[in-house]
Design an enzyme around this catalytic site. Structure first.
Site, mmCIF file in Angstrom:
data_model
loop_
_atom_site.group_PDB
_atom_site.id
_atom_site.type_symbol
_atom_site.label_atom_id
_atom_site.label_comp_id
_atom_site.label_asym_id
_atom_site.label_seq_id
_atom_site.Cartn_x
_atom_site.Cartn_y
_atom_site.Cartn_z
ATOM 1 C CB SER A 149 -0.860 -0.025 1.271
ATOM 2 O OG SER A 149 -1.424 1.235 1.520
ATOM 3 C CE1 TYR A 173 -3.594 -2.549 5.554
ATOM 4 C CE2 TYR A 173 -3.106 -0.228 5.091
ATOM 5 C CZ TYR A 173 -3.434 -1.497 4.650
ATOM 6 O OH TYR A 173 -3.594 -1.729 3.299
ATOM 7 C CE LYS A 177 -1.362 -4.580 3.498
ATOM 8 N NZ LYS A 177 -1.705 -5.845 2.855
HETATM 9 P P1 NAD Z 1 -11.060 -6.457 1.335
HETATM 10 O O1 NAD Z 1 -11.225 -6.407 2.812
HETATM 11 O O2 NAD Z 1 -12.209 -6.135 0.469
HETATM 12 O O3 NAD Z 1 -10.493 -7.876 0.907
HETATM 13 C C1 NAD Z 1 -9.688 -8.674 1.749
HETATM 14 C C2 NAD Z 1 -10.249 -10.075 1.719
HETATM 15 O O4 NAD Z 1 -9.421 -10.910 2.520
HETATM 16 C C3 NAD Z 1 -11.663 -10.171 2.287
HETATM 17 O O5 NAD Z 1 -12.468 -10.920 1.424
HETATM 18 C C4 NAD Z 1 -11.471 -10.883 3.626
HETATM 19 O O6 NAD Z 1 -12.598 -11.645 3.972
HETATM 20 C C5 NAD Z 1 -10.241 -11.721 3.342
HETATM 21 N N1 NAD Z 1 -9.437 -12.050 4.513
HETATM 22 C C6 NAD Z 1 -8.944 -11.217 5.452
HETATM 23 N N2 NAD Z 1 -8.228 -11.909 6.342
HETATM 24 C C7 NAD Z 1 -8.246 -13.203 5.947
HETATM 25 C C8 NAD Z 1 -7.667 -14.389 6.440
HETATM 26 N N3 NAD Z 1 -6.937 -14.395 7.569
HETATM 27 N N4 NAD Z 1 -7.869 -15.542 5.779
HETATM 28 C C9 NAD Z 1 -8.616 -15.570 4.651
HETATM 29 N N5 NAD Z 1 -9.194 -14.468 4.130
HETATM 30 C C10 NAD Z 1 -9.000 -13.296 4.771
HETATM 31 O O7 NAD Z 1 -9.810 -5.513 0.995
HETATM 32 P P2 NAD Z 1 -9.289 -4.986 -0.408
HETATM 33 O O8 NAD Z 1 -9.597 -3.548 -0.501
HETATM 34 O O9 NAD Z 1 -9.707 -5.889 -1.488
HETATM 35 O O10 NAD Z 1 -7.721 -5.104 -0.154
HETATM 36 C C11 NAD Z 1 -6.978 -6.213 -0.608
HETATM 37 C C12 NAD Z 1 -5.530 -6.020 -0.203
HETATM 38 O O11 NAD Z 1 -5.045 -4.810 -0.741
HETATM 39 C C13 NAD Z 1 -5.282 -5.953 1.293
HETATM 40 O O12 NAD Z 1 -4.087 -6.621 1.580
HETATM 41 C C14 NAD Z 1 -5.132 -4.471 1.544
HETATM 42 O O13 NAD Z 1 -4.338 -4.209 2.670
HETATM 43 C C15 NAD Z 1 -4.479 -4.015 0.279
HETATM 44 N N6 NAD Z 1 -4.718 -2.601 -0.041
HETATM 45 C C16 NAD Z 1 -5.991 -2.160 -0.188
HETATM 46 C C17 NAD Z 1 -6.209 -0.814 -0.467
HETATM 47 C C18 NAD Z 1 -7.591 -0.272 -0.638
HETATM 48 O O14 NAD Z 1 -7.755 0.934 -0.622
HETATM 49 N N7 NAD Z 1 -8.620 -1.079 -0.821
HETATM 50 C C19 NAD Z 1 -5.126 0.065 -0.615
HETATM 51 C C20 NAD Z 1 -3.844 -0.439 -0.466
HETATM 52 C C21 NAD Z 1 -3.646 -1.784 -0.183
HETATM 53 C C1 UD1 Z 2 -6.785 5.583 3.568
HETATM 54 C C2 UD1 Z 2 -5.708 5.040 4.448
HETATM 55 C C3 UD1 Z 2 -4.717 4.294 3.576
HETATM 56 C C4 UD1 Z 2 -5.412 3.213 2.793
HETATM 57 C C5 UD1 Z 2 -6.531 3.845 1.974
HETATM 58 C C6 UD1 Z 2 -7.344 2.834 1.259
HETATM 59 C C7 UD1 Z 2 -5.627 6.609 6.314
HETATM 60 C C8 UD1 Z 2 -4.843 7.672 6.990
HETATM 61 N N1 UD1 Z 2 -5.093 6.131 5.157
HETATM 62 O O1 UD1 Z 2 -6.179 6.464 2.624
HETATM 63 O O2 UD1 Z 2 -3.709 3.707 4.381
HETATM 64 O O3 UD1 Z 2 -4.499 2.574 1.931
HETATM 65 O O4 UD1 Z 2 -7.413 4.553 2.865
HETATM 66 O O5 UD1 Z 2 -8.050 2.029 2.127
HETATM 67 O O6 UD1 Z 2 -6.681 6.203 6.792
HETATM 68 N N2 UD1 Z 2 -12.110 12.160 3.210
HETATM 69 C C9 UD1 Z 2 -13.065 13.074 3.590
HETATM 70 N N3 UD1 Z 2 -14.204 12.603 4.154
HETATM 71 C C10 UD1 Z 2 -14.445 11.283 4.367
HETATM 72 C C11 UD1 Z 2 -13.460 10.357 3.957
HETATM 73 C C12 UD1 Z 2 -12.296 10.831 3.400
HETATM 74 O O7 UD1 Z 2 -12.891 14.273 3.432
HETATM 75 O O8 UD1 Z 2 -15.512 10.932 4.907
HETATM 76 C C13 UD1 Z 2 -10.882 12.652 2.560
HETATM 77 C C14 UD1 Z 2 -9.598 12.323 3.293
HETATM 78 O O9 UD1 Z 2 -9.289 13.313 4.224
HETATM 79 C C15 UD1 Z 2 -8.602 12.217 2.137
HETATM 80 C C16 UD1 Z 2 -9.445 11.698 0.961
HETATM 81 O O10 UD1 Z 2 -10.798 11.999 1.313
HETATM 82 O O11 UD1 Z 2 -8.140 13.497 1.792
HETATM 83 C C17 UD1 Z 2 -9.308 10.202 0.748
HETATM 84 O O12 UD1 Z 2 -9.563 9.527 1.982
HETATM 85 P P1 UD1 Z 2 -9.687 7.942 2.070
HETATM 86 O O13 UD1 Z 2 -10.594 7.429 1.025
HETATM 87 O O14 UD1 Z 2 -9.999 7.596 3.505
HETATM 88 O O15 UD1 Z 2 -8.239 7.427 1.684
HETATM 89 P P2 UD1 Z 2 -6.808 7.828 2.285
HETATM 90 O O16 UD1 Z 2 -6.930 8.621 3.520
HETATM 91 O O17 UD1 Z 2 -6.005 8.402 1.177
#
Ligand code: NAD
Ligand code: UD1
Length: 357
Positions: A149, A173, A177
């Site tokens: 991430s 978190y 990572k």
């Molecule tokens: P998500 O929560 O939608 O998907 C994660 C999945 O993993 C879920 O289906 C959950 O049930 C499963 N899971 C969690 N722990 C488990 C375990 N111990 N055993 C089996 N299954 C398990 O999240 P996502 O948004 O799809 O994210 C996927 C990956 O990407 C994660 O590693 C997350 O940290 C990373 N990531 C996500 C974002 C984002 O904004 N969505 C950003 C950066 C990194």
């Molecule tokens: C957050 C996480 C980041 C993670 C990402 C995706 C934090 C500090 N960072 O990123 O680690 O990878 O989510 O899951 O939590 N905002 C509003 N109102 C809201 C929600 C968000 O104004 O109700 C603003 C935030 O201040 C930011 C932008 O929208 O400027 C995006 O926010 P968000 O979607 O939560 O993502 P990140 O904070 O970038």
């Protein structure tokens, strides 16, 4: 290839599974459904079979809790319901399927929650990765794509952020990572047979264009776009904009939004690269440009033709002013560049949102 996808029922995992199946790979999806719903399988099956979701057989297909379950997609997608920390189960999965590569999505991902429940985050994200890596080593499967991430950049000192920028964890978190990234580096140093991609996602949004799969967070969303979508749908009253006094073009926070289907395609490219070249790859996957909170809100209002009420409130602790990626390395190394613009990201989110009860 036969590919094990941990967390494949989740948001990014489900879209990636779809791309893998469309590319002709066989997917073994392992998930414990702690943050996802079984209904995602019906959506996937409907898209793959191009049938209306109501007619998709997966809806009626029983899920076999003991292990591999029928999904109605035959060998294209096999479901294993279980936990990635279950070494015995992983051993069975590797023994039963000729897995050639693993994509490891399974993790807990809420920053605020990780501060409240650090041990749960280290247990799931760190132990889960260790158990998986050991099972892979025992099975002789050494190709892995890991979900990292942009959080590993902590408070970025400059934008756009390149992969060689300083790394920092500002919460459990992010720490989990960073630790897994470090472990993967050690594993590759110790054994050159490993082929590993560490993909650092920025802000994934959007949904498959069918509207049949998308992001389905439990409870009230904490991320911006799912929240805006619910305000536009009339399910939440108004968005709180966290901070209007950042040194940005309109005072609100700037982030790098990337369409989840572009992200899914990036995983395929990473796998192809690892297959051809091996080694340890570390790449940003983002759109490569920043949008402010208000720019996203206005775009969402435009595509949904629905007003999104908001109020500006104080900054959210831990937020930074700007965070967006330099995606030059992904273009150069993988030939990958996000294709879908903000309008498409919002439109696809809206299509998905409208189908939610
Ligand atoms: P998500 O929560 O939608 O998907 C994660 C999945 O993993 C879920 O289906 C959950 O049930 C499963 N899971 C969690 N722990 C488990 C375990 N111990 N055993 C089996 N299954 C398990 O999240 P996502 O948004 O799809 O994210 C996927 C990956 O990407 C994660 O590693 C997350 O940290 C990373 N990531 C996500 C974002 C984002 O904004 N969505 C950003 C950066 C990194
Ligand atoms: C957050 C996480 C980041 C993670 C990402 C995706 C934090 C500090 N960072 O990123 O680690 O990878 O989510 O899951 O939590 N905002 C509003 N109102 C809201 C929600 C968000 O104004 O109700 C603003 C935030 O201040 C930011 C932008 O929208 O400027 C995006 O926010 P968000 O979607 O939560 O993502 P990140 O904070 O970038």
């Amino acid at each position: 290839m036969s590919i094990l996808v941990t967390g494949g029922a989740g948001y990014i995992g489900s879209h990636t599974c779809l791309k893998l199946i469309e590319a002709g790979h066989e997917v073994v999806l392992l998930d414990n459904f702690c943050n996802s719903h079984r209904s995602v399988l019906a959506g996937l099956e409907a898209i793959v079979s191009k049938a209306p979701v109501d007619e998709a057989p997966a809806k009626k297909a029983p899920v076999d809790k003991a292990g591999a379950g029928k999904t109605g997609m035959g060998k294209a997608l096999v479901l294993v319901e279980g936990d990635v920390r279950d070494a015995g189960l992983l051993g069975q999965v590797f023994a039963a399927h000729s897995i050639e590569a693993v994509i490891h999505f399974a993790a807990l991902k809420a920053v605020g929650e990780s501060v409240q429940r650090p041990l749960d985050y280290y247990d799931n994200n760190l132990s889960g990765s260790l158990v998986l890596l050991k099972a892979m080593r025992e099975a002789g499967v050494k190709t892995l794509v890991f979900s990292s991430s942009a959080t590993v950049y902590g408070n970025p000192t400059q934008v756009p952020i390149r992969e060689d920028a300083p790394l920092e964890a500002t919460n459990p978190y992010g720490h989990s990572k960073l630790m897994v990234e470090g472990i993967l580096e050690n594993v590759c140093q110790a054994d050159a047979a490993w082929r590993v991609a560490r993909l650092r996602y920025f802000n994934p949004i959007g949904a498959h264009e069918s509207g049949l799969i998308g992001e389905n967070p439990q409870g009230v969303p904490s991320n911006l776009v799912p929240y805006i979508a619910r305000v536009a749908a009339g399910k939440l009253a108004k968005l709180q904009v966290y901070g209007g006094d950042y040194p940005t073009r309109d005072g609100t926070g700037v982030r790098d939004y990337v369409h989840v289907m572009d992200l899914a395609e990036g995983h395929l490219k990473a796998l192809e690269y690892l297959h051809a070249h091996g080694g340890l790859l570390t790449l940003n996957l983002g759109g490569g440009r920043g949008y402010s909170v208000l720019e996203v809100l206005r775009m969402f209002e435009q595509v949904s033709a629905s007003p999104v009420a908001f109020e500006v409130v104080p900054r959210r602790p831990g937020d930074v002013a700007e965070c967006w990626a330099d995606t030059g390395a992904a273009l150069k190394i993988l030939g990958w560049k996000a294709q879908r613009n903000l309008a498409t990201m919002c439109l696809d989110t809206w299509r998905w949102q409208k189908q939610q009860a």
